[in-house]
Design a protein around this motif. Structure first.
Motif, PDB file in Angstrom:
ATOM      1  N   ALA A  78       0.833  -1.205   0.000  1.00  0.00           N
ATOM      2  CA  ALA A  78       0.000   0.000   0.000  1.00  0.00           C
ATOM      3  C   ALA A  78       0.866   1.252   0.000  1.00  0.00           C
ATOM      4  N   VAL A  79       1.928   1.216   0.788  1.00  0.00           N
ATOM      5  CA  VAL A  79       2.877   2.340   0.862  1.00  0.00           C
ATOM      6  C   VAL A  79       4.284   1.753   0.830  1.00  0.00           C
ATOM      7  N   ARG A  80       5.141   2.355   0.052  1.00  0.00           N
ATOM      8  CA  ARG A  80       6.551   1.942   0.032  1.00  0.00           C
ATOM      9  C   ARG A  80       7.404   3.189   0.121  1.00  0.00           C
ATOM     10  N   TRP A  81       8.633   3.028   0.599  1.00  0.00           N
ATOM     11  CA  TRP A  81       9.475   4.194   0.848  1.00  0.00           C
ATOM     12  C   TRP A  81      10.919   3.895   0.460  1.00  0.00           C
ATOM     13  N   TRP A  82      11.620   4.973   0.124  1.00  0.00           N
ATOM     14  CA  TRP A  82      13.034   4.881  -0.210  1.00  0.00           C
ATOM     15  C   TRP A  82      13.749   6.073   0.389  1.00  0.00           C
ATOM     16  N   HIS A  83      14.864   5.821   1.063  1.00  0.00           N
ATOM     17  CA  HIS A  83      15.637   6.892   1.683  1.00  0.00           C
ATOM     18  C   HIS A  83      16.926   7.135   0.910  1.00  0.00           C
ATOM     19  N   LEU A  84      17.138   8.369   0.526  1.00  0.00           N
ATOM     20  CA  LEU A  84      18.433   8.767  -0.016  1.00  0.00           C
ATOM     21  C   LEU A  84      19.302   9.130   1.176  1.00  0.00           C
ATOM     22  N   THR A  85      20.469   8.529   1.259  1.00  0.00           N
ATOM     23  CA  THR A  85      21.300   8.662   2.448  1.00  0.00           C
ATOM     24  C   THR A  85      22.689   9.177   2.105  1.00  0.00           C
ATOM     25  N   ILE A  95      11.521   9.268  -0.381  1.00  0.00           N
ATOM     26  CA  ILE A  95      10.533   9.156  -1.449  1.00  0.00           C
ATOM     27  C   ILE A  95       9.490   8.138  -0.991  1.00  0.00           C
ATOM     28  N   ILE A  96       8.231   8.557  -0.921  1.00  0.00           N
ATOM     29  CA  ILE A  96       7.153   7.710  -0.443  1.00  0.00           C
ATOM     30  C   ILE A  96       6.131   7.541  -1.568  1.00  0.00           C
TER      31      ILE A  96
END
Length: 209
Positions: A82-89, A114-115
């Motif tokens: 339903a929801v996925r996320w990505w973190h730029l680190t 980014i969600i």
């Protein structure tokens, strides 16, 4: 916020800003360059795959020095969420030479999230609850497979029958975020970091009782 009418998007934005202020982060003024990008779509599976295909080197770079790098990339592209996320680190040097058994030479900081929200899978949720869920996933590096059984958390939003779904961030959630952001990031051992966060959470929850 992309994909929602302005009034609805503002509710989600306000919830994310509230959570950021809760942990002591600065919140930008309207019109600033966002570091949390939320995209609402009816096909997040395709969008996630397209993003990785178009920006493959960027995605790979931001997990190259992380222990579960390949797994994180696979989780982001896994269908059915339903929801996925990505973190730029980015790495933040800690001022140590790395020779200490207790202190880390660097820490990994999130500088953009980014969600992706899939409208086909969210079901009936309030915008406030959705905003708080987005805030949790934007501000902390969470596993989508975490065992939440028995926990009073907004992260159970999509694993709970509609009539029982949380309406907002809970005391458990607030205690977790505060513990993560006040914890000792200067520790080499992941186990010690986790124990520190758990102890801080416990004190935070007890203080609310």
């Amino acid at each position: 916020m992309i994909g929602l009418p302005a009034a609805q998007a503002q509710i989600v934005n306000d919830r994310v800003a509230r959570a950021a202020l809760l942990v002591g982060l600065q919140v930008g003024r309207p019109g600033c360059h966002p570091n949390v990008v939320v995209v609402v779509t009816d096909d997040s599976d395709k969008l996630a795959a397209d993003l990785v295909a178009r920006h493959k080197l960027t995605f790979q770079y931001h997990v190259a020095y992380q222990e579960r790098g390949p797994d994180l990339l696979a989780e982001f592209q896994r269908s059915g969420r339903a929801v996925r996320w990505w973190h730029l680190t980015e790495r933040d040097e800690m001022g140590h030479d790395g020779g200490s058994r207790l202190r880390a030479a660097y820490e990994t900081d999130i500088f953009r999230a980014i969600i992706l929200v899939d409208t086909r899978r969210t079901g009936p949720v309030t915008l406030e609850a959705l905003g708080d869920y987005v805030a949790m996933t934007a501000l902390a590096r969470l596993s989508p497979d975490a065992d939440l059984a028995g926990l009073d958390t907004v992260l159970s939003l999509f694993d709970t029958p509609p009539a029982q779904r949380p309406l907002s961030m809970t005391g458990w959630d607030e205690a977790y975020l505060r513990a993560v952001y006040s914890g000792d990031a200067d520790t080499r051992s992941q186990w010690l970091q986790q124990r520190d966060i758990a102890n801080r959470m416990l004190r935070g929850v007890r203080a609310r009782d």
